[in-house]
Design an enzyme around this catalytic site. Structure first.
Site, PDB file in Angstrom:
ATOM      1  N   ASP A 138       0.853  -1.176   0.000  1.00 50.54           N
ATOM      2  CA  ASP A 138       0.000   0.000   0.000  1.00 50.54           C
ATOM      3  C   ASP A 138       0.899   1.241   0.000  1.00 50.54           C
ATOM      4  OD1 ASP A 138      -2.448   1.494   0.297  1.00 50.54           O
ATOM      5  OD2 ASP A 138      -1.953   1.730   2.414  1.00 50.54           O
ATOM      6  N   ASP A 166      -0.403   5.117   1.023  1.00 52.70           N
ATOM      7  CA  ASP A 166      -0.736   6.006   2.135  1.00 52.70           C
ATOM      8  C   ASP A 166      -0.666   5.248   3.453  1.00 52.70           C
ATOM      9  OD1 ASP A 166      -1.445   8.505   0.782  1.00 52.70           O
ATOM     10  OD2 ASP A 166      -3.103   7.363  -0.063  1.00 52.70           O
ATOM     11  N   ASP A 198      -1.513  -0.826   5.960  1.00 52.63           N
ATOM     12  CA  ASP A 198      -1.807  -0.279   7.284  1.00 52.63           C
ATOM     13  C   ASP A 198      -3.287  -0.358   7.634  1.00 52.63           C
ATOM     14  OD1 ASP A 198      -2.385   1.778   5.304  1.00 52.63           O
ATOM     15  OD2 ASP A 198      -2.660   3.144   7.000  1.00 52.63           O
TER      16      ASP A 198
END
Length: 332
Positions: free
Chosen positions: A14, A16, A212
């Site tokens: 990922d 961000d 996250d």
């Protein structure tokens, strides 16, 4: 001693909350991902952000010190266009409620981009920080026709930025959903398509998803049948991970990406549903029952081991949870 990452031949990362927050790289991310590439591990970037082209994303990553290209980036905008083609075929007309990057992906996939007011066969909606009320209203008007397909790039409710946590694309999707009383098809994470697309492109055999967010990255890994690593540099907390429903529980939990190159200490678990015990080499021990998880951590032991042990015990005692749990957590 083998490192965690040595079990895999590809990282599906990922962006961000993992690589950067706003314009700034997250501590340890760039050096760790470059090290993985140097060690022969394929690194690809899987983003739910549909506001930029994959080449623009790659350029941004290169400016941070990474070495990549558009071939190693897959976006939810690409997945949305692909999903529309799967349902309607090449040449179908689509209205865009989002960025020009989303429109470019639609054209590249063989779709015809028309105005939202021009009777499109589908509405593609994706994140665009400049999106306003009028565009959301025009999308709602088009979607009043139930035969018009509605595909959204993602439903992330929040996005980490340099000043904190900001509203994500999911909030805009909910606005249109409230106006139309419809639910969209979701192309990006947590759907499996965005992951299977990049796995096939890279031609790898042992990929791992690194993210996250539990509701997109980790849930998407589950849907794609892939192992996952939750990294605690974004929006989720250790408590969030402990309390996660079964389909949002990661395979591994690390504090930051540097820990990919360290030995991963797995808890040993005994017991099962209703009551379980987990332990890591005498450093941490956790006991879980119907309502409580009690964790003991040896003095000088990193708290991460305690959390991993608590998670292992609680998840073993609660293996099938469709909703978030709320255990009482007792530390000693």
């Amino acid at each position: 001693m083998s490192s965690l990452i040595s079990s895999f031949d590809a990282i599906l990362s990922d962006l961000d909350g993992v690589v950067y927050a706003g314009p700034d790289p997250i501590d340890g991310a760039v050096e760790s991902l470059n090290r993985a590439v140097a060690d022969g591990i394929a690194v690809a970037y899987v983003t739910n952000n549909a506001s930029r082209s994959v080449d623009a994303v790659a350029e941004h990553l290169n400016s941070l010190g990474l070495t990549t290209d558009g071939h190693h980036v897959v976006s939810s905008a690409q997945a949305a266009a692909s999903l529309a083609v799967d349902h309607l075929g090449s040449g179908a007309s689509v209205g865009i409620c989002g960025s020009e990057a989303l429109a470019d992906c639609a054209r590249s996939a063989g779709l015809v981009v028309v105005g939202l007011e021009d009777g499109p066969q589908a509405v593609l909606q994706g994140f665009d920080p400049g999106l306003g009320w009028q565009e959301l209203a025009d999308a709602s008007y088009a979607l009043a026709d139930k035969d018009v397909l509605w595909v959204v790039s993602n439903t992330d409710m929040t996005i980490p930025k340099e000043r904190g946590i900001a509203p994500g694309n999911g909030t805009l999707v909910h606005a249109v959903s409230a106006a139309t009383r419809r639910e969209p098809l979701v192309a990006g994470k947590p759907g499996a398509t965005i992951f299977t697309t990049i796995v096939e492109r890279l031609d790898v055999e042992r990929p791992v998803v690194v993210g996250d967010r539990l509701d997109t990255d980790i849930s998407g890994a589950h849907q794609a049948g892939l192992p996952s690593i939750a990294v605690m540099t974004g929006v989720q907390t250790m408590s969030d991970v402990l309390e996660a429903r079964t389909e949002e529980r990661p395979t591994y939990v690390v504090g930051n990406l540097r820990e990919l190159f360290e030995e991963y200490r797995h808890p040993e678990v005994s017991g099962g549903e209703g009551a379980a015990v987990a332990e890591i080499d005498g450093a941490a021990r956790a006991e879980a029952d119907a309502t409580t998880v009690r964790t003991q951590v040896r003095e000088g032991t990193h708290s991460l081991l305690g959390w991993r042990t608590a998670m292992a015990a609680w998840w073993a005692a609660h293996p099938r949870e469709n909703e978030e749990t709320r255990p009482e957590v007792v530390w000693s």
